[in-house]
Design a protein around this motif. Structure first.
Motif, PDB file in Angstrom:
ATOM      1  N   GLU A  64      11.932   0.324  63.490  1.00  0.00           N
ATOM      2  CA  GLU A  64      11.798   1.466  64.608  1.00  0.00           C
ATOM      3  C   GLU A  64      10.194   1.399  64.680  1.00  0.00           C
ATOM      4  OE1 GLU A  64      12.176   6.525  64.776  1.00  0.00           O
ATOM      5  OE2 GLU A  64      13.122   5.267  63.359  1.00  0.00           O
ATOM      6  N   THR A  65      10.008   1.537  66.340  1.00  0.00           N
ATOM      7  CA  THR A  65       8.522   1.498  66.344  1.00  0.00           C
ATOM      8  C   THR A  65       7.971   2.902  67.225  1.00  0.00           C
ATOM      9  OG1 THR A  65       8.573  -0.848  66.600  1.00  0.00           O
ATOM     10  CG2 THR A  65       6.637   0.316  67.557  1.00  0.00           C
ATOM     11  N   ALA A  66       6.843   3.184  66.985  1.00  0.00           N
ATOM     12  CA  ALA A  66       6.442   4.459  67.755  1.00  0.00           C
ATOM     13  C   ALA A  66       5.217   3.911  68.648  1.00  0.00           C
ATOM     14  CB  ALA A  66       5.697   5.447  66.856  1.00  0.00           C
ATOM     15  N   LEU A  67       5.604   4.241  69.990  1.00  0.00           N
ATOM     16  CA  LEU A  67       4.369   4.071  71.152  1.00  0.00           C
ATOM     17  C   LEU A  67       3.927   5.319  71.432  1.00  0.00           C
ATOM     18  CD1 LEU A  67       6.561   1.397  73.042  1.00  0.00           C
ATOM     19  CD2 LEU A  67       5.199   1.046  71.367  1.00  0.00           C
ATOM     20  N   ASP A  68       2.542   5.474  71.602  1.00  0.00           N
ATOM     21  CA  ASP A  68       1.880   6.483  72.099  1.00  0.00           C
ATOM     22  C   ASP A  68       1.946   6.402  73.666  1.00  0.00           C
ATOM     23  OD1 ASP A  68       0.105   8.796  71.582  1.00  0.00           O
ATOM     24  OD2 ASP A  68      -1.269   7.307  72.584  1.00  0.00           O
ATOM     25  N   ILE A  69       2.328   7.583  74.147  1.00  0.00           N
ATOM     26  CA  ILE A  69       2.273   7.862  75.418  1.00  0.00           C
ATOM     27  C   ILE A  69       0.886   8.581  76.147  1.00  0.00           C
ATOM     28  CG2 ILE A  69       3.691   8.711  77.608  1.00  0.00           C
ATOM     29  CD1 ILE A  69       5.156   6.831  75.817  1.00  0.00           C
ATOM     30  N   PRO A  70       0.235   7.908  76.924  1.00  0.00           N
ATOM     31  CA  PRO A  70      -1.009   8.371  77.135  1.00  0.00           C
ATOM     32  C   PRO A  70      -0.848   9.664  77.915  1.00  0.00           C
ATOM     33  CG  PRO A  70      -0.901   5.961  77.819  1.00  0.00           C
ATOM     34  CD  PRO A  70       0.558   6.433  77.312  1.00  0.00           C
ATOM     35  N   GLU A  71      -1.919  10.415  77.941  1.00  0.00           N
ATOM     36  CA  GLU A  71      -2.012  11.930  78.529  1.00  0.00           C
ATOM     37  C   GLU A  71      -1.978  11.665  79.962  1.00  0.00           C
ATOM     38  OE1 GLU A  71      -4.364  15.644  77.493  1.00  0.00           O
ATOM     39  OE2 GLU A  71      -5.590  14.146  78.722  1.00  0.00           O
ATOM     40  N   VAL A  89      -0.041  16.172  79.763  1.00  0.00           N
ATOM     41  CA  VAL A  89       0.911  16.161  78.903  1.00  0.00           C
ATOM     42  C   VAL A  89       0.985  14.867  78.333  1.00  0.00           C
ATOM     43  CG1 VAL A  89       3.186  15.926  78.763  1.00  0.00           C
ATOM     44  CG2 VAL A  89       2.277  17.527  80.338  1.00  0.00           C
ATOM     45  N   ASP A  90       1.125  14.751  77.018  1.00  0.00           N
ATOM     46  CA  ASP A  90       1.077  13.036  76.327  1.00  0.00           C
ATOM     47  C   ASP A  90       1.939  13.501  75.132  1.00  0.00           C
ATOM     48  OD1 ASP A  90      -0.004  15.149  74.633  1.00  0.00           O
ATOM     49  OD2 ASP A  90      -1.740  13.748  73.985  1.00  0.00           O
ATOM     50  N   GLY A  91       2.534  12.081  74.810  1.00  0.00           N
ATOM     51  CA  GLY A  91       3.696  12.256  73.926  1.00  0.00           C
ATOM     52  C   GLY A  91       3.867  11.105  72.899  1.00  0.00           C
ATOM     53  N   VAL A  92       4.790  10.983  72.038  1.00  0.00           N
ATOM     54  CA  VAL A  92       5.196   9.736  71.659  1.00  0.00           C
ATOM     55  C   VAL A  92       6.712   9.492  71.660  1.00  0.00           C
ATOM     56  CG1 VAL A  92       5.375  11.148  69.510  1.00  0.00           C
ATOM     57  CG2 VAL A  92       4.806   8.527  69.213  1.00  0.00           C
ATOM     58  N   ILE A 144       6.870   2.837  78.404  1.00  0.00           N
ATOM     59  CA  ILE A 144       5.546   3.559  78.611  1.00  0.00           C
ATOM     60  C   ILE A 144       5.709   4.252  79.999  1.00  0.00           C
ATOM     61  CG2 ILE A 144       3.040   3.942  78.545  1.00  0.00           C
ATOM     62  CD1 ILE A 144       3.267   2.002  76.074  1.00  0.00           C
ATOM     63  N   GLN A 145       5.752   3.298  80.921  1.00  0.00           N
ATOM     64  CA  GLN A 145       5.778   3.760  82.350  1.00  0.00           C
ATOM     65  C   GLN A 145       6.832   4.571  82.793  1.00  0.00           C
ATOM     66  OE1 GLN A 145       3.111   3.129  84.399  1.00  0.00           O
ATOM     67  NE2 GLN A 145       2.301   2.587  82.459  1.00  0.00           N
ATOM     68  N   LEU A 146       8.040   4.295  82.193  1.00  0.00           N
ATOM     69  CA  LEU A 146       9.318   5.041  82.563  1.00  0.00           C
ATOM     70  C   LEU A 146       9.100   6.417  82.040  1.00  0.00           C
ATOM     71  CD1 LEU A 146      11.678   5.140  84.226  1.00  0.00           C
ATOM     72  CD2 LEU A 146      12.774   4.240  81.836  1.00  0.00           C
ATOM     73  N   SER A 147       8.534   6.349  80.761  1.00  0.00           N
ATOM     74  CA  SER A 147       8.339   7.833  80.128  1.00  0.00           C
ATOM     75  C   SER A 147       7.419   8.865  80.834  1.00  0.00           C
ATOM     76  CB  SER A 147       7.866   7.659  78.575  1.00  0.00           C
ATOM     77  OG  SER A 147       8.682   6.893  77.587  1.00  0.00           O
ATOM     78  N   GLN A 148       6.543   8.271  81.351  1.00  0.00           N
ATOM     79  CA  GLN A 148       5.545   8.918  82.146  1.00  0.00           C
ATOM     80  C   GLN A 148       6.076   9.422  83.513  1.00  0.00           C
ATOM     81  OE1 GLN A 148       1.996   6.290  82.311  1.00  0.00           O
ATOM     82  NE2 GLN A 148       0.776   7.640  80.834  1.00  0.00           N
ATOM     83  N   THR A 149       6.896   8.740  84.155  1.00  0.00           N
ATOM     84  CA  THR A 149       7.369   8.883  85.560  1.00  0.00           C
ATOM     85  C   THR A 149       8.236   9.974  85.390  1.00  0.00           C
ATOM     86  OG1 THR A 149       8.778   7.055  85.479  1.00  0.00           O
ATOM     87  CG2 THR A 149       6.662   6.831  86.542  1.00  0.00           C
ATOM     88  N   THR A 150       9.240   9.715  84.146  1.00  0.00           N
ATOM     89  CA  THR A 150      10.409  10.774  83.878  1.00  0.00           C
ATOM     90  C   THR A 150       9.699  12.086  83.697  1.00  0.00           C
ATOM     91  OG1 THR A 150      11.657   8.951  83.013  1.00  0.00           O
ATOM     92  CG2 THR A 150      12.249  11.131  82.610  1.00  0.00           C
ATOM     93  N   MET A 151       8.671  12.170  83.007  1.00  0.00           N
ATOM     94  CA  MET A 151       7.896  13.327  82.440  1.00  0.00           C
ATOM     95  C   MET A 151       7.380  14.171  83.662  1.00  0.00           C
ATOM     96  SD  MET A 151       7.261  15.571  80.150  1.00  0.00           S
ATOM     97  CE  MET A 151       8.138  14.830  78.941  1.00  0.00           C
ATOM     98  N   ARG A 152       6.985  13.364  84.561  1.00  0.00           N
ATOM     99  CA  ARG A 152       6.415  14.048  85.846  1.00  0.00           C
ATOM    100  C   ARG A 152       7.377  14.664  86.626  1.00  0.00           C
ATOM    101  NH1 ARG A 152       2.783   9.401  85.903  1.00  0.00           N
ATOM    102  NH2 ARG A 152       4.077   8.408  87.370  1.00  0.00           N
ATOM    103  N   SER A 153       8.655  13.824  86.605  1.00  0.00           N
ATOM    104  CA  SER A 153       9.755  14.510  87.395  1.00  0.00           C
ATOM    105  C   SER A 153      10.264  15.363  86.778  1.00  0.00           C
ATOM    106  CB  SER A 153      10.833  13.191  87.585  1.00  0.00           C
ATOM    107  OG  SER A 153      11.994  13.766  88.102  1.00  0.00           O
ATOM    108  N   GLU A 154      10.580  15.445  85.443  1.00  0.00           N
ATOM    109  CA  GLU A 154      11.002  16.950  84.879  1.00  0.00           C
ATOM    110  C   GLU A 154      10.056  18.036  84.820  1.00  0.00           C
ATOM    111  OE1 GLU A 154      14.246  17.166  83.523  1.00  0.00           O
ATOM    112  OE2 GLU A 154      14.714  15.156  84.375  1.00  0.00           O
ATOM    113  N   MET A 155       8.817  17.908  84.617  1.00  0.00           N
ATOM    114  CA  MET A 155       7.872  18.755  84.696  1.00  0.00           C
ATOM    115  C   MET A 155       8.025  19.463  86.041  1.00  0.00           C
ATOM    116  SD  MET A 155       5.973  20.079  82.326  1.00  0.00           S
ATOM    117  CE  MET A 155       5.425  19.399  80.682  1.00  0.00           C
ATOM    118  N   GLY A 156       8.103  18.872  87.256  1.00  0.00           N
ATOM    119  CA  GLY A 156       8.265  19.308  88.542  1.00  0.00           C
ATOM    120  C   GLY A 156       9.380  20.341  88.764  1.00  0.00           C
ATOM    121  N   LYS A 157      10.370  20.305  87.731  1.00  0.00           N
ATOM    122  CA  LYS A 157      11.589  21.053  87.884  1.00  0.00           C
ATOM    123  C   LYS A 157      11.434  22.493  87.398  1.00  0.00           C
ATOM    124  CE  LYS A 157      14.513  17.020  87.915  1.00  0.00           C
ATOM    125  NZ  LYS A 157      15.620  16.345  87.228  1.00  0.00           N
ATOM    126  N   ILE A 158      10.564  22.784  86.450  1.00  0.00           N
ATOM    127  CA  ILE A 158      10.298  23.858  85.745  1.00  0.00           C
ATOM    128  C   ILE A 158       9.018  24.645  86.057  1.00  0.00           C
ATOM    129  CG2 ILE A 158      11.944  23.090  84.127  1.00  0.00           C
ATOM    130  CD1 ILE A 158       9.578  22.481  82.239  1.00  0.00           C
TER     131      ILE A 158
END
Length: 305
Positions: free
Chosen positions: A63-70, A83-86, A109-123
């Motif tokens: 199992e590998t942890a990838l840092d998602i840039p802010e 927003v940043d995450g892991v 990493i790229q898919l995580s960032q785009t998905t987060m931007r999309s989900e943040m726009g819903k709330i």
């Protein structure tokens, strides 16, 4: 001869080195034969054909942890937040991880960032801190759907920080301060209300207890007076019975006559002391007849009883 022998030994060692492969635990080697995928070597000692087979890829199956840039995301109410995450991933298919995508780490990493931007726009901003779990699950689902052909499994995603602008933080701090002051005022009013209720309840209980005390006192006084009247009546009746018994005894009547004469004389004496005018009965000189009349009355009452 010596150089030839040494060359043969080196070639033999080189062939053995190229033939024998030791694969560490939780590691997968992808082997290509003549430029085409051939096999995935499992942990342990394996053999390949030199010059025909080669290890094209080496993958770590842990199992590998990838840092998602802010990154900057815009919420539903048009507030920019950082927003940043892991994200935690694991390779489950070494062949797909080698040939399904050029760089699965970059893609995740790229898919995580785009998905987060999309989900943040819903709330809205106020719900971003409450909906962390929902946001994390949304990112995991989105990457899992896309990573089916990558041989990668997304285990979980965690948001590390959600940082609104400083102006929003100041407004939120003022809002929280106002909310705390509101709760303090409400608690104080509730305390005052409860205090007033307690005081009124105490006054009510005091009045009830005082009235109860007055009622008990009156009952006790009435009972005492009734007992006293009864005692007086009993004593009077007892004295009358004793007087009657004494009259019936021998010499009792004479004693009554003497007592009547004494009281008659005493009463006329009192009249003489308190008044200038003294009215006497016509037959007052005949004291014996007066006493006789009084005794006749006493005898008559005694017979009627």
């Amino acid at each position: 001869m010596g150089y030839v022998f040494l060359t043969l030994v080196v070639l033999a060692l080189l062939v053995v080195f190229m033939t024998v492969k030791v694969v560490p635990q939780q590691t997968a080697y992808v082997v290509e034969r003549l430029g085409k995928f051939f096999d995935v070597l499992q942990p342990g000692i394996t053999f390949i054909i030199p010059f025909f087979d080669r290890v094209a890829y080496k993958h770590n199956l842990k199992e590998t942890a990838l840092d998602i840039p802010e990154q900057i995301c815009i919420t539903r109410d048009n507030v920019q937040v950082r927003v940043d995450g892991v994200i935690f991933i694991q390779i489950v298919d070494a062949q797909k991880a080698s040939y399904g995508i050029a760089d699965y780490r970059f893609a995740v990493i790229q898919l995580s960032q785009t998905t987060m931007r999309s989900e943040m726009g819903k709330i809205e901003l106020d719900k971003t801190f409450e909906e962390r779990t929902t946001l994390n699950q949304a990112v995991v689902r989105a990457i899992d759907e896309a990573a089916i052909g990558w041989g990668v499994k997304v285990l979980r995603y965690e948001i590390k920080n959600i940082t609104p602008p400083q102006s929003v933080l100041n407004a939120m701090e003022k809002q929280m301060q106002a909310e705390r002051e509101k709760r303090a005022v409400i608690l104080q009013s509730e305390g005052e209300k409860q205090s007033a209720i307690n005081i009124a309840e105490g006054q009510k209980q005091k009045v009830v207890l005082e009235s109860e005390g007055v009622r008990l006192r009156q009952i006790n006084e009435a009972a005492g007076e009734a007992e006293a009247i009864k005692s007086i009546a009993d004593a009077t009746a007892e004295s009358i019975r004793k007087v009657a018994a004494a009259i019936n005894d021998e010499g009792g009547m004479d004693a009554v006559q003497l007592r009547v004469a004494e009281q008659l004389v005493d009463q006329f004496g009192n009249l003489a002391r308190t008044n200038n005018t003294l009215i006497l009965p016509a037959n007052f000189g005949d004291l014996s007849s007066i006493i006789s009349t009084a005794m006749t009355v006493v005898k008559h009452q005694d017979k009627t009883k």
